[in-house]
Design an enzyme around this catalytic site. Structure first.
Site, PDB file in Angstrom:
ATOM      1  N   ASP A  31       0.106  16.693 -42.406  1.00 18.29           N
ATOM      2  CA  ASP A  31      -0.762  16.148 -41.102  1.00 18.29           C
ATOM      3  C   ASP A  31      -0.477  14.414 -41.432  1.00 18.29           C
ATOM      4  O   ASP A  31      -1.207  14.341 -43.103  1.00 18.29           O
ATOM      5  CB  ASP A  31      -1.747  16.574 -41.241  1.00 18.29           C
ATOM      6  CG  ASP A  31      -1.953  15.796 -39.624  1.00 18.29           C
ATOM      7  OD1 ASP A  31      -1.631  17.183 -38.306  1.00 18.29           O
ATOM      8  OD2 ASP A  31      -2.470  15.001 -39.230  1.00 18.29           O
ATOM      9  N   HIS A 100       3.764  23.187 -32.747  1.00 17.71           N
ATOM     10  CA  HIS A 100       3.703  22.986 -34.374  1.00 17.71           C
ATOM     11  C   HIS A 100       2.058  23.988 -34.347  1.00 17.71           C
ATOM     12  O   HIS A 100       0.975  23.961 -33.898  1.00 17.71           O
ATOM     13  CB  HIS A 100       3.433  21.342 -34.557  1.00 17.71           C
ATOM     14  CG  HIS A 100       2.298  20.595 -33.936  1.00 17.71           C
ATOM     15  ND1 HIS A 100       2.399  20.029 -32.134  1.00 17.71           N
ATOM     16  CD2 HIS A 100       0.914  20.701 -33.830  1.00 17.71           C
ATOM     17  CE1 HIS A 100       1.103  19.977 -31.620  1.00 17.71           C
ATOM     18  NE2 HIS A 100       0.330  19.903 -32.561  1.00 17.71           N
TER      19      HIS A 100
HETATM   20  P1  AMP Z   1      -1.712  18.689 -31.926  1.00 18.82           P
HETATM   21  O1  AMP Z   1      -3.293  17.520 -31.611  1.00 18.82           O
HETATM   22  O2  AMP Z   1      -2.207  19.344 -31.958  1.00 18.82           O
HETATM   23  O3  AMP Z   1      -1.003  18.049 -30.571  1.00 18.82           O
HETATM   24  O4  AMP Z   1      -1.986  17.412 -33.026  1.00 18.82           O
HETATM   25  C1  AMP Z   1      -0.600  17.215 -33.852  1.00 18.82           C
HETATM   26  C2  AMP Z   1      -1.103  16.471 -35.409  1.00 18.82           C
HETATM   27  O5  AMP Z   1       0.333  15.776 -35.264  1.00 18.82           O
HETATM   28  C3  AMP Z   1      -1.894  15.416 -34.981  1.00 18.82           C
HETATM   29  O6  AMP Z   1      -2.872  16.145 -36.064  1.00 18.82           O
HETATM   30  C4  AMP Z   1      -1.868  14.067 -35.925  1.00 18.82           C
HETATM   31  O7  AMP Z   1      -1.996  14.088 -36.729  1.00 18.82           O
HETATM   32  C5  AMP Z   1       0.273  14.747 -36.472  1.00 18.82           C
HETATM   33  N1  AMP Z   1       0.856  14.086 -36.681  1.00 18.82           N
HETATM   34  C6  AMP Z   1       1.670  13.030 -35.777  1.00 18.82           C
HETATM   35  N2  AMP Z   1       2.510  12.665 -35.558  1.00 18.82           N
HETATM   36  C7  AMP Z   1       2.842  12.743 -37.561  1.00 18.82           C
HETATM   37  C8  AMP Z   1       3.203  12.300 -38.225  1.00 18.82           C
HETATM   38  N3  AMP Z   1       4.827  11.609 -38.290  1.00 18.82           N
HETATM   39  N4  AMP Z   1       3.522  13.184 -39.043  1.00 18.82           N
HETATM   40  C9  AMP Z   1       2.512  14.212 -39.341  1.00 18.82           C
HETATM   41  N5  AMP Z   1       1.873  14.276 -38.324  1.00 18.82           N
HETATM   42  C10 AMP Z   1       1.710  14.161 -37.449  1.00 18.82           C
END
Ligand code: AMP
Length: 114
Positions: A31, A100
């Site tokens: 993440d 995810h």
């Molecule tokens: P959620 O709030 O459960 O939808 O989590 C989405 C997660 O994706 C968050 O913890 C973000 O930090 C992570 N995230 C978003 N874009 C990326 C990316 N390009 N690479 C890695 N993590 C990401």
């Protein structure tokens, strides 16, 4: 592949990510905003907007997410435990609409979550 989906672009190798595990059906990467010493996102290669859609459309792949999480936790040495989270929908703070599984570990955690 959905054109405007950032996680589909990670699966396709079109944007960078620190990938820690891959299988025929799943990809796992760190993440970008870690909330624990180990914070990995495990995703299916196929695009489904949330856990419910994945479970209905590709149940075997839903099980593969758990198996990938098991392998990553073992490799990271998370012997004292870890948390798996699938935020599903707006109220649960889902912000990326490609399902995810968060794998969080390496520190004690409280309950209930915020
Ligand atoms: P959620 O709030 O459960 O939808 O989590 C989405 C997660 O994706 C968050 O913890 C973000 O930090 C992570 N995230 C978003 N874009 C990326 C990316 N390009 N690479 C890695 N993590 C990401």
């Amino acid at each position: 592949m959905t054109d405007d989906c950032i996680f589909c672009k990670i699966v396709a190798g079109e944007i960078p990510a620190e990938i820690v595990h891959e299988s025929d059906t799943t990809v796992a990467f760190r993440d970008m905003s870690p909330q624990a010493p180990t914070h990995v996102l495990v995703i299916p290669r196929s695009h489904y907007p949330n856990a419910a859609a994945l479970a209905a459309g590709e149940p075997a792949t839903a099980a593969h997410l758990f198996d990938a999480a098991r392998a990553i936790a073992e490799q990271a040495g998370l012997d004292k435990g870890y948390r798996l989270v699938l935020n599903t929908g707006e109220d649960a703070h889902q912000t990326v609409f490609h399902v995810h599984m968060h794998l969080l570990g390496g520190r004690p955690m409280g309950w209930p979550p915020g």
